[in-house]
Motif scaffolding. Structure first.
Motif, PDB file in Angstrom:
ATOM      1  N   ALA A  64       0.906  -1.112  -0.221  1.00 68.27           N
ATOM      2  CA  ALA A  64      -0.056   0.075  -0.092  1.00 68.27           C
ATOM      3  C   ALA A  64       0.971   1.127  -0.021  1.00 68.27           C
ATOM      4  O   ALA A  64       1.921   1.270   0.731  1.00 68.27           O
ATOM      5  N   CYS A  65       0.725   2.199  -0.735  1.00 66.62           N
ATOM      6  CA  CYS A  65       1.199   3.472  -0.752  1.00 66.62           C
ATOM      7  C   CYS A  65       2.807   3.075  -0.917  1.00 66.62           C
ATOM      8  O   CYS A  65       3.744   3.696  -0.427  1.00 66.62           O
ATOM      9  N   GLU A  66       3.205   2.160  -1.861  1.00 69.50           N
ATOM     10  CA  GLU A  66       4.512   2.047  -2.412  1.00 69.50           C
ATOM     11  C   GLU A  66       5.237   1.277  -1.253  1.00 69.50           C
ATOM     12  O   GLU A  66       6.548   1.332  -1.226  1.00 69.50           O
ATOM     13  N   GLN A  67       4.533   0.840  -0.325  1.00 73.94           N
ATOM     14  CA  GLN A  67       5.544   0.319   1.053  1.00 73.94           C
ATOM     15  C   GLN A  67       4.769  -1.199   0.963  1.00 73.94           C
ATOM     16  O   GLN A  67       3.743  -1.677   0.623  1.00 73.94           O
ATOM     17  N   SER A  70       3.944  -6.555   4.102  1.00 80.29           N
ATOM     18  CA  SER A  70       3.702  -8.154   4.597  1.00 80.29           C
ATOM     19  C   SER A  70       4.261  -8.752   5.617  1.00 80.29           C
ATOM     20  O   SER A  70       3.840  -9.488   6.157  1.00 80.29           O
ATOM     21  N   HIS A  71       4.980  -8.090   6.316  1.00 81.26           N
ATOM     22  CA  HIS A  71       5.453  -8.303   7.513  1.00 81.26           C
ATOM     23  C   HIS A  71       4.892  -7.477   8.632  1.00 81.26           C
ATOM     24  O   HIS A  71       5.362  -7.558   9.802  1.00 81.26           O
ATOM     25  N   GLU A  72       4.003  -6.395   8.282  1.00 78.88           N
ATOM     26  CA  GLU A  72       3.325  -5.938   9.654  1.00 78.88           C
ATOM     27  C   GLU A  72       2.345  -6.933  10.273  1.00 78.88           C
ATOM     28  O   GLU A  72       1.661  -7.527   9.848  1.00 78.88           O
ATOM     29  N   LEU A  73       2.215  -6.501  11.519  1.00 82.52           N
ATOM     30  CA  LEU A  73       1.246  -7.228  12.241  1.00 82.52           C
ATOM     31  C   LEU A  73      -0.265  -6.924  11.619  1.00 82.52           C
ATOM     32  O   LEU A  73      -0.420  -5.688  11.295  1.00 82.52           O
ATOM     33  N   PRO A  74      -0.812  -7.890  11.545  1.00 79.23           N
ATOM     34  CA  PRO A  74      -2.439  -7.635  10.903  1.00 79.23           C
ATOM     35  C   PRO A  74      -3.319  -6.827  11.360  1.00 79.23           C
ATOM     36  O   PRO A  74      -4.249  -6.409  10.761  1.00 79.23           O
ATOM     37  N   ASP A  75      -3.127  -6.234  12.672  1.00 84.94           N
ATOM     38  CA  ASP A  75      -3.895  -5.412  13.092  1.00 84.94           C
ATOM     39  C   ASP A  75      -3.439  -3.816  13.326  1.00 84.94           C
ATOM     40  O   ASP A  75      -3.995  -2.963  13.736  1.00 84.94           O
ATOM     41  N   VAL A  76      -2.340  -3.608  12.584  1.00 84.56           N
ATOM     42  CA  VAL A  76      -1.732  -2.327  12.403  1.00 84.56           C
ATOM     43  C   VAL A  76      -2.672  -1.567  11.437  1.00 84.56           C
ATOM     44  O   VAL A  76      -3.040  -2.255  10.545  1.00 84.56           O
ATOM     45  N   LEU A  78      -3.842   0.593   8.510  1.00 83.83           N
ATOM     46  CA  LEU A  78      -3.387   0.760   7.191  1.00 83.83           C
ATOM     47  C   LEU A  78      -3.133   2.159   6.815  1.00 83.83           C
ATOM     48  O   LEU A  78      -3.868   3.159   7.554  1.00 83.83           O
ATOM     49  N   PRO A  79      -2.424   2.636   5.862  1.00 84.65           N
ATOM     50  CA  PRO A  79      -2.321   4.255   5.800  1.00 84.65           C
ATOM     51  C   PRO A  79      -3.712   4.776   5.430  1.00 84.65           C
ATOM     52  O   PRO A  79      -4.460   4.244   4.970  1.00 84.65           O
ATOM     53  N   ASP A  80      -3.776   6.010   5.870  1.00 88.16           N
ATOM     54  CA  ASP A  80      -4.864   6.951   5.473  1.00 88.16           C
ATOM     55  C   ASP A  80      -5.494   7.022   4.229  1.00 88.16           C
ATOM     56  O   ASP A  80      -6.626   6.709   3.859  1.00 88.16           O
ATOM     57  N   PRO A  88      -5.312   2.038  -3.554  1.00 86.13           N
ATOM     58  CA  PRO A  88      -5.424   0.642  -3.354  1.00 86.13           C
ATOM     59  C   PRO A  88      -4.789  -0.070  -2.301  1.00 86.13           C
ATOM     60  O   PRO A  88      -3.525   0.008  -2.055  1.00 86.13           O
ATOM     61  N   PHE A  89      -5.359  -1.343  -1.861  1.00 86.22           N
ATOM     62  CA  PHE A  89      -4.508  -2.286  -1.014  1.00 86.22           C
ATOM     63  C   PHE A  89      -4.218  -3.267  -2.013  1.00 86.22           C
ATOM     64  O   PHE A  89      -5.049  -3.837  -2.782  1.00 86.22           O
TER      65      PHE A  89
END
Length: 98
Positions: A64-67, A70-76, A78-80, A88-89
């Motif tokens: 998302a947003c060119e980042q 994949s390794h972020e925790l699932p409940d972090v 998402l970018p605004d 898009p995601f």
């Protein structure tokens, strides 16, 4: 409204063309997006994440947003820009080979 771009093989499985849009209750996180996606397209259950552990499948990546998320925790959250539908995601099938 969250915009989601699926890889070609999952678009075929879900019988959709292009990106899909889903509504997410509460904060937009990987978990809430995938939960809503699987409710709307039940044929995708188990293809993006393991149904028991809820962990991302090894050859699936999230962007998302060119980042690479994949390794972020699932409940972090998402970018605004994703939460508002401006960006898009992306769910990407990783390529392997040599």
């Amino acid at each position: 409204m969250i915009r989601v771009v699926l890889p070609a093989h999952l678009r075929t499985l879900a019988r959709v063309d292009g990106e899909v849009t889903i509504d997410v209750e509460g904060r937009a996180t990987q978990r809430s997006v995938l939960d809503a996606l699987e409710v709307r397209y039940p044929m995708l259950r188990g293809t993006i994440r393991n149904q028991v552990t809820q962990r991302r499948r090894p050859f699936v990546r999230f962007f998302a947003c060119e980042q690479d998320l994949s390794h972020e925790l699932p409940d972090v959250p998402l970018p605004d820009a994703v939460a508002t539908g401006a960006e898009p995601f992306l769910i990407v099938g990783a390529m392997a080979g040599g």
